[in-house]
Design an enzyme around this catalytic site. Structure first.
Site, mmCIF file in Angstrom:
data_model
loop_
_atom_site.group_PDB
_atom_site.id
_atom_site.type_symbol
_atom_site.label_atom_id
_atom_site.label_comp_id
_atom_site.label_asym_id
_atom_site.label_seq_id
_atom_site.Cartn_x
_atom_site.Cartn_y
_atom_site.Cartn_z
ATOM 1 N N GLY A 157 0.595 -0.621 -11.734
ATOM 2 C CA GLY A 157 0.392 0.822 -11.817
ATOM 3 C C GLY A 157 1.718 1.539 -11.941
ATOM 4 O O GLY A 157 2.787 0.938 -11.758
ATOM 5 N N GLN A 199 7.474 8.525 -10.598
ATOM 6 C CA GLN A 199 8.445 7.440 -10.664
ATOM 7 C C GLN A 199 9.334 7.504 -11.910
ATOM 8 O O GLN A 199 10.411 6.891 -11.918
ATOM 9 C CB GLN A 199 7.720 6.090 -10.630
ATOM 10 C CG GLN A 199 7.029 5.807 -9.304
ATOM 11 C CD GLN A 199 6.288 4.511 -9.328
ATOM 12 O OE1 GLN A 199 5.131 4.475 -9.764
ATOM 13 N NE2 GLN A 199 6.896 3.431 -8.896
ATOM 14 N N CYS A 253 6.483 -2.177 -4.982
ATOM 15 C CA CYS A 253 6.657 -0.917 -5.706
ATOM 16 C C CYS A 253 7.798 -1.067 -6.708
ATOM 17 O O CYS A 253 8.866 -1.601 -6.368
ATOM 18 C CB CYS A 253 6.987 0.204 -4.720
ATOM 19 S SG CYS A 253 7.154 1.834 -5.478
ATOM 20 N N LEU A 254 7.581 -0.604 -7.910
ATOM 21 C CA LEU A 254 8.616 -0.697 -8.944
ATOM 22 C C LEU A 254 9.845 0.142 -8.592
ATOM 23 O O LEU A 254 10.927 -0.068 -9.137
ATOM 24 C CB LEU A 254 8.044 -0.267 -10.298
ATOM 25 C CG LEU A 254 6.902 -1.142 -10.818
ATOM 26 C CD1 LEU A 254 6.333 -0.567 -12.101
ATOM 27 C CD2 LEU A 254 7.345 -2.583 -11.000
ATOM 28 N N HIS A 303 -1.882 3.788 -3.553
ATOM 29 C CA HIS A 303 -0.423 3.696 -3.633
ATOM 30 C C HIS A 303 0.121 4.725 -4.631
ATOM 31 O O HIS A 303 1.087 5.440 -4.340
ATOM 32 C CB HIS A 303 -0.051 2.270 -4.061
ATOM 33 C CG HIS A 303 1.421 2.026 -4.247
ATOM 34 N ND1 HIS A 303 2.163 1.267 -3.384
ATOM 35 C CD2 HIS A 303 2.272 2.445 -5.223
ATOM 36 C CE1 HIS A 303 3.424 1.245 -3.810
ATOM 37 N NE2 HIS A 303 3.510 1.948 -4.922
ATOM 38 N N GLU A 304 -0.510 4.814 -5.799
ATOM 39 C CA GLU A 304 -0.026 5.740 -6.841
ATOM 40 C C GLU A 304 -0.258 7.190 -6.443
ATOM 41 O O GLU A 304 0.583 8.062 -6.700
ATOM 42 C CB GLU A 304 -0.706 5.450 -8.176
ATOM 43 C CG GLU A 304 -0.542 4.047 -8.705
ATOM 44 C CD GLU A 304 0.892 3.558 -8.762
ATOM 45 O OE1 GLU A 304 1.818 4.388 -8.806
ATOM 46 O OE2 GLU A 304 1.099 2.327 -8.716
ATOM 47 N N HIS A 312 2.431 8.391 -4.410
ATOM 48 C CA HIS A 312 3.605 8.781 -5.213
ATOM 49 C C HIS A 312 3.493 10.236 -5.665
ATOM 50 O O HIS A 312 4.470 10.982 -5.629
ATOM 51 C CB HIS A 312 3.750 7.883 -6.443
ATOM 52 C CG HIS A 312 4.485 6.596 -6.203
ATOM 53 N ND1 HIS A 312 5.748 6.513 -5.707
ATOM 54 C CD2 HIS A 312 4.104 5.313 -6.414
ATOM 55 C CE1 HIS A 312 6.122 5.257 -5.612
ATOM 56 N NE2 HIS A 312 5.146 4.496 -6.030
#
Ligand code: K2U
Ligand code: ZN
Length: 167
Positions: free
Chosen positions: A46, A51, A91-92, A133-134, A137
């Site tokens: 995702g 981000q 997480c990226l 999670h997203e 963000h």
């Protein structure tokens, strides 16, 4: 299409609260295409617009095994959150860190799609975790902030060392 730069924790811009998308137009669709390319290339499951330093309520997710089922969520809102489950997350924006986080087991989400129309998603498993999670963000929250202060301090120091070494 182009790959976008992914902000690294503890970049303060990751704590920006995303604004709703007013109109799903060509500019938004072009951004979503770039976000999808960036996510697949990372690779990730995702990616939130936050981000890539775009503070609009846009998420792309592909939790499929075949990596060919892109889900786009614009202005997502959780209608229902059911049960509790622990899942290991990464997480990226926090590369190399994986920790168990408690989330709702299932969620029902309403969002707009690429066509601007509303739709609902009932999610469980990896898709449910990723959506939560997203959506964090988009609220300016990174998953490591659910951890102890000591772990957060150690992760912050590790990320800042990584940044210095790659500069
Ligand atoms: O937000 C991101 O950085 C993308 C995450 C999404 C994600 C977080 C937790 C659980 C699933 C997905 C990246 O895809 S991190 C890569 C990953 C994938 C599965 C499990 C753990 C980490
Ligand atoms: Zn993340």
């Amino acid at each position: 299409m182009s790959r976008l730069h992914i902000l690294r924790y503890p970049d303060p811009r990751l704590h920006t609260i995303a604004a709703p998308v007013e109109e799903v137009n060509e500019s938004i669709r072009s951004l979503i295409a770039d976000m999808a390319e960036t996510m697949y290339a990372a690779p990730g499951v995702g990616l939130a617009a936050t981000q890539v330093n775009v503070h609009k309520q846009i998420i792309v997710i592909d939790a499929s095994d075949t990596r060919d089922k892109l889900l786009t969520l614009i202005n997502p809102e959780i209608l229902a959150a059911i049960g509790v489950a622990d899942c290991e997350e990464g997480c990226l924006s926090v590369p190399g860190i994986y920790e168990k986080i408690e989330r709702a087991e299932r969620v029902v989400v309403r969002a707009r799609g690429l066509d601007g129309e509303h739709f609902d998603v009932e999610a469980e498993g990896l898709l449910s975790v990723c959506i939560q999670h997203e959506m964090d963000h988009l609220k300016g929250r990174v998953f490591v902030e659910y951890l102890s202060r000591l772990k957060q301090t150690r992760i912050r120091a590790k990320m800042q060392k990584q940044q210095r070494q790659s500069a």
